[in-house]
Design an enzyme around this catalytic site. Sequence first.
Site, PDB file in Angstrom:
ATOM      1  CE1 TYR A  77      -4.041   1.621  -0.311  1.00  0.00           C
ATOM      2  CE2 TYR A  77      -3.535   2.664   1.795  1.00  0.00           C
ATOM      3  CZ  TYR A  77      -4.315   2.563   0.643  1.00  0.00           C
ATOM      4  OH  TYR A  77      -5.375   3.407   0.474  1.00  0.00           O
ATOM      5  CE  LYS A 101     -20.245 -20.862 -16.166  1.00  0.00           C
ATOM      6  NZ  LYS A 101     -21.216 -21.744 -16.805  1.00  0.00           N
ATOM      7  CD  GLU A 116     -23.266 -18.857 -16.373  1.00  0.00           C
ATOM      8  OE1 GLU A 116     -23.692 -20.024 -16.423  1.00  0.00           O
ATOM      9  OE2 GLU A 116     -22.281 -18.472 -17.020  1.00  0.00           O
ATOM     10  CG  ASP A 152     -26.343 -19.432 -19.799  1.00  0.00           C
ATOM     11  OD1 ASP A 152     -26.114 -20.487 -19.192  1.00  0.00           O
ATOM     12  OD2 ASP A 152     -26.467 -18.337 -19.222  1.00  0.00           O
ATOM     13  CB  ALA A 201     -35.598 -21.036 -30.992  1.00  0.00           C
ATOM     14  N   GLY A 202     -33.899 -20.629 -27.731  1.00  0.00           N
ATOM     15  CA  GLY A 202     -33.409 -19.604 -26.834  1.00  0.00           C
ATOM     16  C   GLY A 202     -31.934 -19.355 -27.063  1.00  0.00           C
ATOM     17  CG  ASN A 250     -29.002 -31.420 -16.491  1.00  0.00           C
ATOM     18  OD1 ASN A 250     -29.309 -32.581 -16.240  1.00  0.00           O
ATOM     19  ND2 ASN A 250     -27.772 -31.036 -16.757  1.00  0.00           N
ATOM     20  CG  ASN A 287     -21.967 -25.165 -20.809  1.00  0.00           C
ATOM     21  OD1 ASN A 287     -22.357 -26.087 -21.512  1.00  0.00           O
ATOM     22  ND2 ASN A 287     -22.437 -23.946 -20.930  1.00  0.00           N
TER      23      ASN A 287
END
Length: 426
Positions: free
Chosen positions: A59, A114, A156, A182, A215-216, A304, A336
């Site tokens: 510091y 994550k 995410e 995703d 289709a997301g 899932n 993933n």
Amino acid sequence: MADAKSARSPDIGGGAADAQRAEALRSRALAYHAAAPAGKLAIEVTKPCTTQAQLSLAYTPGVAAPVREIARDPEFAYDYTAKGNLVAVVTNGTAVLGLGRVGPLAGKPVMEGKAVLFKHFAGIDAFDIEVEARDADHLIDVVTAIAPGLGGINLEDIAAPDCFRVERELQERLDIPVFHDDQHGTAVIVAAALRNALIVQEKNLESVKVAIVGAGAAGVAIARMLQSMGVQRCFLSDVHGVLHRGRKDLSPWHDDLAVAPEDWTLAEMLADADVVIGVAVRGAIPEAALPTLAPRPVVFALANPDPEIDPRRVRQLRPDAVIATGRSDLPNQVNNALGFPYLFRGALDCRARRIDTGMLLAAVDALADLAREPVSDAVLAAYDLAPDSLRFGPEYIIPKALDPRLRERVAAAVAAAARRSGQARR
């Protein structure tokens, strides 16, 4: 993780036994997260600070020296701070797991998880950032404002269609990698698994018919990834039906993917399909469609914990199929964790400005190639598998998440691709 040595399928959905297992898992998970200290993350100090001299370096007054260097040239932040190994895991809580819009605070356990995977698999430090955002513009502004001290942004659990715009605009504003797992993380793993599944089935990408149910964010990203790899016939459906030009309810992100004939139903989209990929919900792929699929089909049911169609029924009705799911207790888990830690590791190692398509495709190739190599003793030991029980074929088309070769292979391939495309700073 998936145990490919076992040919038996677990119970999937329904029943008192399933309810008991779910409650037992819930109890263990709550106890795990509540054990002191609560949560899954902490901060560690990386430099010695046990003497006054060391404190004066950490510091004031010593810290002024790197401050002046970074003010003179911002690139020095990579040399004198943790920026080059620091990723923010960012959510607005609008699409958390399969739970939907639970809010940013309820999404915090997932974001912490994550961050744990980033650290465990790739040695990357990650902060979880939960944003109470009014809308997509607010989220974009917040992430832009906090970005200077970060080496990368992992978006995410952001609901479509906002996720497409948030990622695109942040990529345009920032000079560090911005990645929505995703979307592109899922697409990379699916593409690698599909490349190998088609080798097993003796088919090629250019000639197959692909039907994507859902289709997301994931479905759109998978479709674009497969198109970049050479797939010519790729069709999508959502809860309202098949995507075609005549539909007036599609977002601009779907326009170029709405290529099916206007009179198609889901059954017609699935008929003669060589590849069916489910990224939707349980029951979205009808059992009645199985007999109509092309010979030697590939069926990826990735919802899932309950896949779009029961894998046991797929095996019974289509013994010629290669099957993958998102479950850890079945062969060929599309996970993933095989991708995002190593994509960021490679991007951070070369100080990439962004993760482009070439880097994603490099990850696809590295993952697919690794699954075709002999499995190491370390992997067999991690999964308690007998020698020679895991080899490339219908029940092993994608590497295991605990394969220690992933970090070196995938990260190196991503960094090399970044240098080829000019995204790398070094």
